[in-house]
Design a protein around this motif. Structure first.
Motif: not given
Length: 283
Positions: A5-17, A83-93
């Motif tokens: 859980k921490n790993s997933v949340f940290n990944e999203y946190k870094n993407q948002i940052k 301009l594709t990104s992993e954050l964009g993919k997750n946000l779109d879903a």
């Protein structure tokens, strides 16, 4: 589970940052245009649901079309300008789920039967969240994509059905969409389990399994190893002879009294001791 859980949340946190840093940096703000358009769909419930609840169906349909255009625009811009990104993919879903849920809620005021599809879509979202927290990547399937388009069509038809006063097509589409949603749930439950955790490929897992099945090697030297050892020893001996011969050659050639015959003899000795290419050696 806690570490995952921490790993997933940290990944999203870094993407948002990283996205926030882009917005703060002049010359990089354009990189977040697709994500801004995507996030706009998160505000859809605050406009479409009140319009439908108040009975202003034309306004609800207009807002639906406007927010729907953002779904087309963000993907087009991201692909066209790379301009594709992993954050964009997750946000779109996530935003697609919220938008679809918004339309179903709005349409269910006049057609309560759509609450069944809303519940199924909630179950799909719950499975996606659970898989993501576990560190598994749930890939989109053909039936899942078809279900999403059927869901948008169902919600749109649900909004205009009260004005048409004809519910037969809506009821048929409810059945088809429900079947697609059930198949999507089944595909996520049974097929996504084969997906490796994020950061690991199927090949990595296969290699790990293969390593576990490998039996310990026998301590007895193999024929190839014996040949290799003999070849190395022979080569080293030849190198030592060459070094000794070179020293002798340099000494003799340094003497002025060295005759032509002696020089010729040295050349013959050098050819004799020159190492030949190994035949039948190991790779």
């Amino acid at each position: 589970m806690k570490k995952e859980k921490n790993s997933v949340f940290n990944e999203y946190k870094n993407q948002i940052k990283e996205a926030i840093n882009d917005l703060k940096t002049k010359g990089r703000r354009h990189r977040q245009i697709p994500n801004i358009l995507t996030v706009l769909r998160l505000t859809a419930p605050f406009f479409i649901i009140p319009a439908a609840f108040s009975g202003n169906i034309p306004l609800a349909i207009g807002l639906t079309a406007g927010f729907g255009l953002t779904d087309l625009a963000d993907g087009f811009i991201a692909r066209h300008w790379e301009l594709t990104s992993e954050l964009g993919k997750n946000l779109d879903a996530v935003c697609d789920k919220v938008f679809a849920g918004t339309l179903l809620i709005a349409a269910s005021f006049a057609n309560p039967i759509l609450l069944c599809n809303l519940a199924l879509e909630g179950a799909i979202a719950g499975i996606n969240i659970y898989k993501t927290i576990k560190g598994e990547e749930v890939h989109s399937t053909f039936i899942g994509k078809a279900k999403t388009w059927a869901l948008f069509a169902l919600a749109g038809l649900g909004l205009i059905t009260p004005m048409l006063n004809f519910s037969a097509p809506l009821n048929a589409l409810v059945g088809v969409t429900s079947a697609m949603q059930a198949l999507t749930i089944a595909s996520y439950l049974f097929k996504s389990d084969d997906n490796p955790p994020k950061g690991k490929s199927k090949e990595d897992n296969q290699n790990i399994n293969n390593q576990e099945e490998v039996k310990p090697e026998s301590k007895e030297p193999t024929k190839e190893k014996v040949l290799e050892k003999d070849y190395v020893a022979t080569t080293e001996e030849q190198k030592a002879n060459l070094r000794e011969l070179k020293s002798l050659k340099d000494y003799l050639l340094s003497k002025d009294a060295t005759t032509q015959l002696e020089k010729t003899g040295i050349k013959v000795m050098q050819k004799t001791y020159e190492p030949k290419k190994a035949v039948g050696g190991t790779k």
